[in-house]
Design a protein around this motif. Structure first.
Motif, PDB file in Angstrom:
ATOM      1  N   GLY A 188      43.814 -27.332  21.778  1.00  0.00           N
ATOM      2  CA  GLY A 188      43.313 -27.488  23.145  1.00  0.00           C
ATOM      3  C   GLY A 188      43.012 -26.189  23.853  1.00  0.00           C
ATOM      4  O   GLY A 188      43.109 -26.114  25.077  1.00  0.00           O
ATOM      5  N   ILE A 189      42.620 -25.156  23.100  1.00  0.00           N
ATOM      6  CA  ILE A 189      42.414 -23.822  23.672  1.00  0.00           C
ATOM      7  C   ILE A 189      40.927 -23.589  23.946  1.00  0.00           C
ATOM      8  O   ILE A 189      40.098 -23.761  23.053  1.00  0.00           O
ATOM      9  N   PRO A 190      40.568 -23.152  25.158  1.00  0.00           N
ATOM     10  CA  PRO A 190      39.167 -22.824  25.444  1.00  0.00           C
ATOM     11  C   PRO A 190      38.752 -21.534  24.734  1.00  0.00           C
ATOM     12  O   PRO A 190      39.601 -20.689  24.424  1.00  0.00           O
ATOM     13  N   ILE A 191      37.446 -21.367  24.521  1.00  0.00           N
ATOM     14  CA  ILE A 191      36.950 -20.345  23.603  1.00  0.00           C
ATOM     15  C   ILE A 191      35.877 -19.481  24.247  1.00  0.00           C
ATOM     16  O   ILE A 191      35.037 -19.973  25.006  1.00  0.00           O
ATOM     17  N   VAL A 192      35.895 -18.203  23.910  1.00  0.00           N
ATOM     18  CA  VAL A 192      34.779 -17.294  24.183  1.00  0.00           C
ATOM     19  C   VAL A 192      34.212 -16.892  22.834  1.00  0.00           C
ATOM     20  O   VAL A 192      34.930 -16.336  21.991  1.00  0.00           O
ATOM     21  N   SER A 193      32.939 -17.213  22.594  1.00  0.00           N
ATOM     22  CA  SER A 193      32.318 -16.953  21.302  1.00  0.00           C
ATOM     23  C   SER A 193      31.259 -15.874  21.429  1.00  0.00           C
ATOM     24  O   SER A 193      30.460 -15.880  22.362  1.00  0.00           O
ATOM     25  N   ALA A 194      31.245 -14.955  20.462  1.00  0.00           N
ATOM     26  CA  ALA A 194      30.242 -13.886  20.454  1.00  0.00           C
ATOM     27  C   ALA A 194      29.898 -13.572  19.005  1.00  0.00           C
ATOM     28  O   ALA A 194      30.601 -12.804  18.350  1.00  0.00           O
ATOM     29  N   GLY A 195      28.849 -14.188  18.490  1.00  0.00           N
ATOM     30  CA  GLY A 195      28.445 -13.946  17.111  1.00  0.00           C
ATOM     31  C   GLY A 195      27.133 -14.628  16.808  1.00  0.00           C
ATOM     32  O   GLY A 195      26.852 -15.712  17.337  1.00  0.00           O
ATOM     33  N   THR A 196      26.322 -13.998  15.958  1.00  0.00           N
ATOM     34  CA  THR A 196      25.020 -14.579  15.612  1.00  0.00           C
ATOM     35  C   THR A 196      24.757 -14.576  14.118  1.00  0.00           C
ATOM     36  O   THR A 196      23.715 -15.064  13.682  1.00  0.00           O
ATOM     37  N   THR A 197      25.674 -14.029  13.299  1.00  0.00           N
ATOM     38  CA  THR A 197      25.459 -13.993  11.860  1.00  0.00           C
ATOM     39  C   THR A 197      26.105 -15.208  11.192  1.00  0.00           C
ATOM     40  O   THR A 197      26.854 -15.958  11.820  1.00  0.00           O
ATOM     41  N   GLU A 198      25.813 -15.372   9.884  1.00  0.00           N
ATOM     42  CA  GLU A 198      26.291 -16.522   9.110  1.00  0.00           C
ATOM     43  C   GLU A 198      26.056 -17.821   9.895  1.00  0.00           C
ATOM     44  O   GLU A 198      24.950 -18.094  10.309  1.00  0.00           O
ATOM     45  N   ASP A 199      27.124 -18.589  10.110  1.00  0.00           N
ATOM     46  CA  ASP A 199      26.989 -19.850  10.854  1.00  0.00           C
ATOM     47  C   ASP A 199      27.354 -19.695  12.330  1.00  0.00           C
ATOM     48  O   ASP A 199      27.422 -20.671  13.073  1.00  0.00           O
ATOM     49  N   THR A 252      25.663 -12.980  21.308  1.00  0.00           N
ATOM     50  CA  THR A 252      25.412 -11.622  20.836  1.00  0.00           C
ATOM     51  C   THR A 252      26.557 -11.180  19.952  1.00  0.00           C
ATOM     52  O   THR A 252      27.701 -11.629  20.125  1.00  0.00           O
ATOM     53  N   ASN A 253      26.268 -10.301  18.984  1.00  0.00           N
ATOM     54  CA  ASN A 253      27.330  -9.738  18.152  1.00  0.00           C
ATOM     55  C   ASN A 253      28.092  -8.629  18.871  1.00  0.00           C
ATOM     56  O   ASN A 253      29.228  -8.320  18.507  1.00  0.00           O
ATOM     57  N   ARG A 254      27.443  -8.020  19.855  1.00  0.00           N
ATOM     58  CA  ARG A 254      28.046  -6.880  20.553  1.00  0.00           C
ATOM     59  C   ARG A 254      28.049  -7.109  22.065  1.00  0.00           C
ATOM     60  O   ARG A 254      27.249  -6.511  22.789  1.00  0.00           O
ATOM     61  N   PRO A 255      28.918  -7.957  22.544  1.00  0.00           N
ATOM     62  CA  PRO A 255      28.977  -8.180  23.997  1.00  0.00           C
ATOM     63  C   PRO A 255      29.527  -6.950  24.714  1.00  0.00           C
ATOM     64  O   PRO A 255      30.296  -6.172  24.145  1.00  0.00           O
ATOM     65  N   THR A 256      29.150  -6.802  25.953  1.00  0.00           N
ATOM     66  CA  THR A 256      29.680  -5.694  26.764  1.00  0.00           C
ATOM     67  C   THR A 256      31.074  -6.044  27.258  1.00  0.00           C
ATOM     68  O   THR A 256      31.488  -7.216  27.260  1.00  0.00           O
ATOM     69  N   GLU A 257      31.779  -5.034  27.699  1.00  0.00           N
ATOM     70  CA  GLU A 257      33.098  -5.274  28.273  1.00  0.00           C
ATOM     71  C   GLU A 257      32.993  -6.204  29.478  1.00  0.00           C
ATOM     72  O   GLU A 257      33.844  -7.081  29.680  1.00  0.00           O
ATOM     73  N   GLU A 258      31.972  -6.013  30.292  1.00  0.00           N
ATOM     74  CA  GLU A 258      31.787  -6.865  31.469  1.00  0.00           C
ATOM     75  C   GLU A 258      31.557  -8.313  31.079  1.00  0.00           C
ATOM     76  O   GLU A 258      32.119  -9.229  31.696  1.00  0.00           O
ATOM     77  N   GLN A 259      30.751  -8.558  30.052  1.00  0.00           N
ATOM     78  CA  GLN A 259      30.509  -9.922  29.593  1.00  0.00           C
ATOM     79  C   GLN A 259      31.803 -10.579  29.126  1.00  0.00           C
ATOM     80  O   GLN A 259      32.087 -11.738  29.437  1.00  0.00           O
ATOM     81  N   ILE A 260      32.582  -9.834  28.364  1.00  0.00           N
ATOM     82  CA  ILE A 260      33.843 -10.382  27.855  1.00  0.00           C
ATOM     83  C   ILE A 260      34.805 -10.654  28.996  1.00  0.00           C
ATOM     84  O   ILE A 260      35.438 -11.720  29.048  1.00  0.00           O
ATOM     85  N   HIS A 261      34.924  -9.711  29.895  1.00  0.00           N
ATOM     86  CA  HIS A 261      35.833  -9.858  31.038  1.00  0.00           C
ATOM     87  C   HIS A 261      35.488 -11.106  31.838  1.00  0.00           C
ATOM     88  O   HIS A 261      36.348 -11.939  32.157  1.00  0.00           O
ATOM     89  N   ARG A 262      34.212 -11.264  32.140  1.00  0.00           N
ATOM     90  CA  ARG A 262      33.772 -12.417  32.932  1.00  0.00           C
ATOM     91  C   ARG A 262      34.012 -13.727  32.186  1.00  0.00           C
ATOM     92  O   ARG A 262      34.462 -14.721  32.766  1.00  0.00           O
ATOM     93  N   ALA A 263      33.727 -13.735  30.892  1.00  0.00           N
ATOM     94  CA  ALA A 263      33.880 -14.961  30.115  1.00  0.00           C
ATOM     95  C   ALA A 263      35.346 -15.366  29.972  1.00  0.00           C
ATOM     96  O   ALA A 263      35.696 -16.554  30.088  1.00  0.00           O
ATOM     97  N   VAL A 264      36.216 -14.394  29.719  1.00  0.00           N
ATOM     98  CA  VAL A 264      37.641 -14.712  29.580  1.00  0.00           C
ATOM     99  C   VAL A 264      38.189 -15.278  30.882  1.00  0.00           C
ATOM    100  O   VAL A 264      38.916 -16.288  30.883  1.00  0.00           O
ATOM    101  N   PHE A 265      37.841 -14.654  31.991  1.00  0.00           N
ATOM    102  CA  PHE A 265      38.323 -15.165  33.267  1.00  0.00           C
ATOM    103  C   PHE A 265      37.732 -16.546  33.569  1.00  0.00           C
ATOM    104  O   PHE A 265      38.393 -17.398  34.181  1.00  0.00           O
TER     105      PHE A 265
END
Length: 432
Positions: free
Chosen positions: A341-352, A371-384
């Motif tokens: 039941g854990i929410p997810i932040v996904s950042a990847g475009t290779t393989e599947d 994106t394969n290379r998210p910015t710190e700001e993108q990650i911070h916003r998504a996690v929150f």
């Protein structure tokens, strides 16, 4: 008692989810021989199966693809994906057919069970008539009028315009993007007099097992009648791996009400600068406890005070303590997270990963950064976002409840047994 032959590509993510199915069949009194990389021999034997090694194709189970395929380093991004399909997957077909035919002649299995990357399985199913079940190891990617080709990361389209887009996308993939892959596959098939078809996800006419639930997939215009949703194939609890010395720190954070964030990049796309490093920096000054797996204990850089790292931690004991999961989109880890039941932040475009991320966003269980290379700001916003907006956790918990209605290893074993007993396609009771 029946005899089964399993075959999986020499990739960890194709071996681990199938092991519980093998173990269940063995426990139910069947004999299983498992054909795969010598690097996975111990895992195969631990499941109760007999091990059969790859002999007539390159065994790249050590994961050192650049060593086995030296020209691979000359390609990046999509061009590397195309190279991998041509040389790693298509390039294995002839050798796998040779080895599997030898095993079939010796063992006379009642049925063969493969993962969808084993192109030899499609050949043997069609040419030799071997009853063959596929156990998928990722999202459902079979061709459908409403769903663009696997790998493009595009959402479904049920409207006439959406279906036209999908039709054109298949032409683009088969004849432009993956033209080299399909040309190489046709050459092999014509050489041996095998039927030709596009080299992409397929279903044998016998049985297809999808290790998820319908609620986690895109809506489809049609569903093959031999396809069965069986729920998640979760790894067994590791009994031989020691937990890190700082395990008590996670417990203390949890007890104090501090959110625990797990970040990982899986087993193939392992460059820590893509996701792990920016996640550590993005959350360094937050009141969170960050766990990074897949890196050395010291991390790719000096770890922030609120972070810990380990090369490997079994997800089964770890996930129940996690509040948010940051991943590059590996299907196995995503399924384990949703089973908790854990929410997810996904950042990847290779393989599947583009396809996994698309379904994470579509179903509302998390955020797809695309994106394969998210910015710190993108990650911070998504996690929150996934921690503060209850809708993400509510959707993840809904999937968790759906998962809990299944016993995937048992359901898979029973359906495979039915295939072996009847030698006919195993049709759903309520085909749509």
């Amino acid at each position: 008692m029946a005899r089964f032959l399993f075959a999986t590509m020499a990739v960890p993510g194709h071996v681990a989810p199938i092991a519980p199915v093998v173990r269940t069949l063995v426990e139910r009194g069947h004999e299983v021989t498992w054909y795969t990389s010598t690097f996975f021999a111990d895992k195969v034997r631990a499941s109760g199966a007999s091990f059969a090694p790859i002999k007539s194709a390159i065994d790249f189970g050590d994961g050192d693809y650049d060593r086995h395929f030296p020209e691979r380093v000359n390609y990046q991004g999509l061009r590397q994906v195309v190279y991998d399909f041509e040389h790693i997957f298509v390039g294995s077909v002839e050798g796998y057919v040779t080895d599997l035919r030898e095993l079939i002649e010796t063992l006379h299995p009642a049925a063969m069970v493969i993962d969808p990357a084993v192109g030899a399985g499609a050949i043997l199913s069609m040419v030799d008539g071997i009853p063959t079940a596929i156990v998928n190891v990722s999202v459902l990617a079979l061709e459908d009028p409403a769903i663009p080709p696997f790998g493009m990361g595009l959402p479904p389209g049920l409207s006439p315009a959406g279906r036209l887009r999908t039709k054109l996308a298949y032409v683009l993939v088969d004849h432009v993007i993956f033209a080299r892959v399909n040309r190489a596959f046709r050459t092999i098939c014509k050489k041996h007099g095998w039927p030709t078809f596009p080299f992409r996800p397929y279903a044998t006419r016998w049985l297809y097992l999808q290790p998820s639930v319908e609620a986690l997939e895109y809506p489809r215009a049609s569903l093959p009648p031999q396809l069965h949703y069986i729920g998640p194939l979760l790894p067994d609890r590791a009994t031989d791996h020691q937990l890190p010395s700082w395990w008590a720190d996670i417990k203390a954070a949890k007890a104090a009400g501090i959110p625990v964030v797990l970040v990982t990049q899986g087993t193939i796309a392992t460059d820590p600068t893509e996701l792990i490093s920016p996640t550590l920096r993005a959350l360094e000054f937050e009141d969170m406890f960050v766990v990074a797996t897949g890196v050395e204990p010291t991390g790719p850089e000096s770890l922030p005070p609120n972070a810990r790292a380990a090369e490997f931690i079994p997800f089964v004991p770890l996930m129940p303590m996690v509040d948010a999961y940051v991943t590059n989109g590996g299907f196995g880890g995503v399924v384990i997270a949703l089973a908790n039941g854990i929410p997810i932040v996904s950042a990847g475009t290779t393989e599947d990963k583009a396809e996994v991320g698309g379904r994470i966003a579509y179903t509302g269980v998390g955020v797809d950064l695309k994106t394969n290379r998210p910015t710190e700001e993108q990650i911070h916003r998504a996690v929150f976002s996934v921690l503060r907006d209850p809708r993400y956790r509510e959707r993840a918990q809904a999937i968790q409840q759906d998962f809990a209605t299944h016993n995937a290893p048992l359901e898979a074993a029973q359906l495979i047994e039915q295939l072996a007993a009847t030698k006919t396609p195993v049709i759903r009771r309520d085909p749509t």
